[in-house]
Structure formats: C-alpha cells, structure tokens
Write an enzyme that holds these catalytic residues in place. Structure first.
Site, PDB file in Angstrom:
ATOM      1  CG  ASP A   1       5.440  11.113   4.328  1.00  0.00           C
ATOM      2  OD1 ASP A   1       5.074   9.845   3.396  1.00  0.00           O
ATOM      3  OD2 ASP A   1       4.733  11.447   5.431  1.00  0.00           O
TER       4      ASP A   1
ATOM      5  CB  SER B   1      -1.819  -2.859  -9.098  1.00  0.00           C
ATOM      6  OG  SER B   1      -3.652  -2.089  -8.572  1.00  0.00           O
TER       7      SER B   1
ATOM      8  CE1 TYR C   1      -3.885  -0.748   0.004  1.00  0.00           C
ATOM      9  CE2 TYR C   1      -5.602  -2.395  -1.334  1.00  0.00           C
ATOM     10  CZ  TYR C   1      -4.055  -1.634  -0.336  1.00  0.00           C
ATOM     11  OH  TYR C   1      -3.158  -2.843  -1.027  1.00  0.00           O
TER      12      TYR C   1
ATOM     13  CE  LYS D   1      -2.080  -0.457  -3.639  1.00  0.00           C
ATOM     14  NZ  LYS D   1      -0.798  -0.364  -3.477  1.00  0.00           N
TER      15      LYS D   1
END
Length: 266
Positions: free
Chosen positions: A62, A142, A156, A160
C-alpha cells in the site's frame, strides 16, 4: 528517447494503464518491479510481462503508507540501475465535498499525490545516477481533470493537478541531469476505475492511451495529452476563459452529480 532495456518500477501495475505500460516496456526488454495492492493481479501482470519479452518482480504494498514507499526503495536498492519510474497508482471518490469522509479525502491525497512525490524522492539518487549513463525516465500519470477541474471531483482534481505541477517543477530542477520527466494526462479510460461512473463520458481504450504515451516518450515529449479529441476544445477554452466553461457545465450540475455520485475506486 531510447526505451529499450529499461530497469524500473511501475506502480498500480496490477491492471489497467499500469499493466499496459508494463507490457509495452516488456516488449522492449525491460526488467520491472511491479507494485500494487493485490498479489494475484501483480502475478498475472508478471506472467504477461514474461510472455511479452521482459522480466518482472512483484511487490504487494500500500503506497499510501510510509512503509509501502520504503519497501519499494529497499526492493531495488541492490539493482545495478534504476532508469524508469512510472507513478501510476491512484484512486478516486466523487461526490460533493461536504459529503466526503476525511478518510476518503486522505486516501486520495496520500495515494494520488503524496506517494508519487515520496517515491520519486526515495529513488532519485538511483535515477540520477542512471540518467548520467543511460538517461532516466520518470512518468507521472495525472489526469485530464488537471486540465479541466470537474465539479464533484474537487479532491481528485487537487491531487492530480498537484501531481502535474510536481512534474513540471521537477523537470526544471533536473534539467541537464539526463533524467526525463513526463506527465501523462489520460481522459476517461476504459478501466475498472470507470465502471462506477455513469456520466456517459467518451472513454478511450487503454491501448490507445498507452500507445500515445510510448510514442510521445520516444519523441522526447514532456507534457503528453492522451484525452479524446472531443475533449480538447473544452481544455483549450478552460485555459483561456474558464468562466465560459463554468457556463457550459453549471446547467447540468444536478444530472452530473447523480451520474457520478457512486464513482468510487477506494
């Protein structure tokens, strides 16, 4: 740029874009450390890599944890060369920001942004050493959401966009070292991550996205837009008149929220 016989790490390699990138480099004779959360899917990718002409090790970790990043660095510490790093692993959870749990927010920031930065930092000495000899390559995956930040994807989009800015800054920092830093901007892609998105966005095939990446790397490009042509107009407009994009999007907000509220890969 020479892409043959690379030695490096691909994160999120168990499926989707990460798996396809692994197979493309395998066809060029690469030896890869495949990193992801599930050992079974990593083993499947490793077998495909072997069949494609490469070789692979796997590491189930992870990467949103410090232990995960350290484990990757330790796994390649004895390698003679590390001249490829693909920061591809990511996750998404859509919805109104005030309805997002703190765990979901942190999960996106940790995996989509912090992990690539920390992993790059850990491997940079080896990448720089290899860059001086063979030319190192860092690819940050990205998203088109870094070019047009869509509503209900605030976290998010932040992650990104941050990853894209990280790549731009690092590219300038590493100028002259032989390490090539590239950022890939996929649009909606036909992967498992998109199965819970019901917005009806045009999706590109994984093969097309990765084909665009490989051709652009071979040509020495840094900013690689792999979104469908139908999305490019909005991207260009957003760069020059973002309020015009607001006017296009806002009338459909309610329908968009309903369509993406279950979009989740966490």
């Amino acid at each position: 740029m020479e892409l043959r016989n690379r030695r490096g790490i691909i994160t999120g390699a168990g499926q989707g874009i990460g798996r396809e990138i692994a197979l493309e480099f395998a066809a060029e004779g690469a030896h890869l450390l495949l990193v992801g959360r599930r050992e079974q899917t990593l083993n499947e990718t490793a077998q495909l890599v072997k069949a494609a002409g490469g070789s692979a090790e796997i590491l189930a970790q992870d990467l949103s944890t410090a232990d995960g990043v350290n484990a990757v660095a330790q796994a390649v510490d004895s390698w003679d060369a590390v001249n490829l790093l693909v920061n591809n692993a990511g996750n998404v959870r859509a919805g109104r920001l005030e309805n997002s749990s703190e765990n979901d927010v942190r999960a996106m920031l940790d995996l989509d942004l912090s992990a690539p930065i920390l992993l790059t930092r850990a491997l940079l000495p080896q990448l720089r050493a290899s860059g001086a000899a063979d030319g190192g390559v860092i690819v940050n995956v990205s998203s088109s959401i870094a070019l047009v930040a869509m509503p209900f994807y605030a976290v998010y989009a932040a992650a990104k966009s941050g990853l894209a800015a990280f790549g731009e800054s690092l590219r300038r920092e590493l100028h002259g070292t032989g390490v090539h830093v590239a950022t890939l901007y996929p649009g909606a892609t036909d992967t498992a991550m998109m199965t819970t998105n019901n917005a009806g966005w045009e999706t590109a095939s994984v093969a097309d996205v990765v084909g665009t990446l490989m051709a652009a790397l071979a040509a020495g490009e840094h900013e690689i837009n792999a979104t469908p042509e139908s999305a490019r107009g909005m991207q260009q407009l957003n760069a020059t008149d973002s309020l015009a994009v607001d006017a296009m999007i806002v009338p459909g907000l309610a329908d968009m929220e309903a369509a993406v509220q279950d979009h989740r890969s966490i």
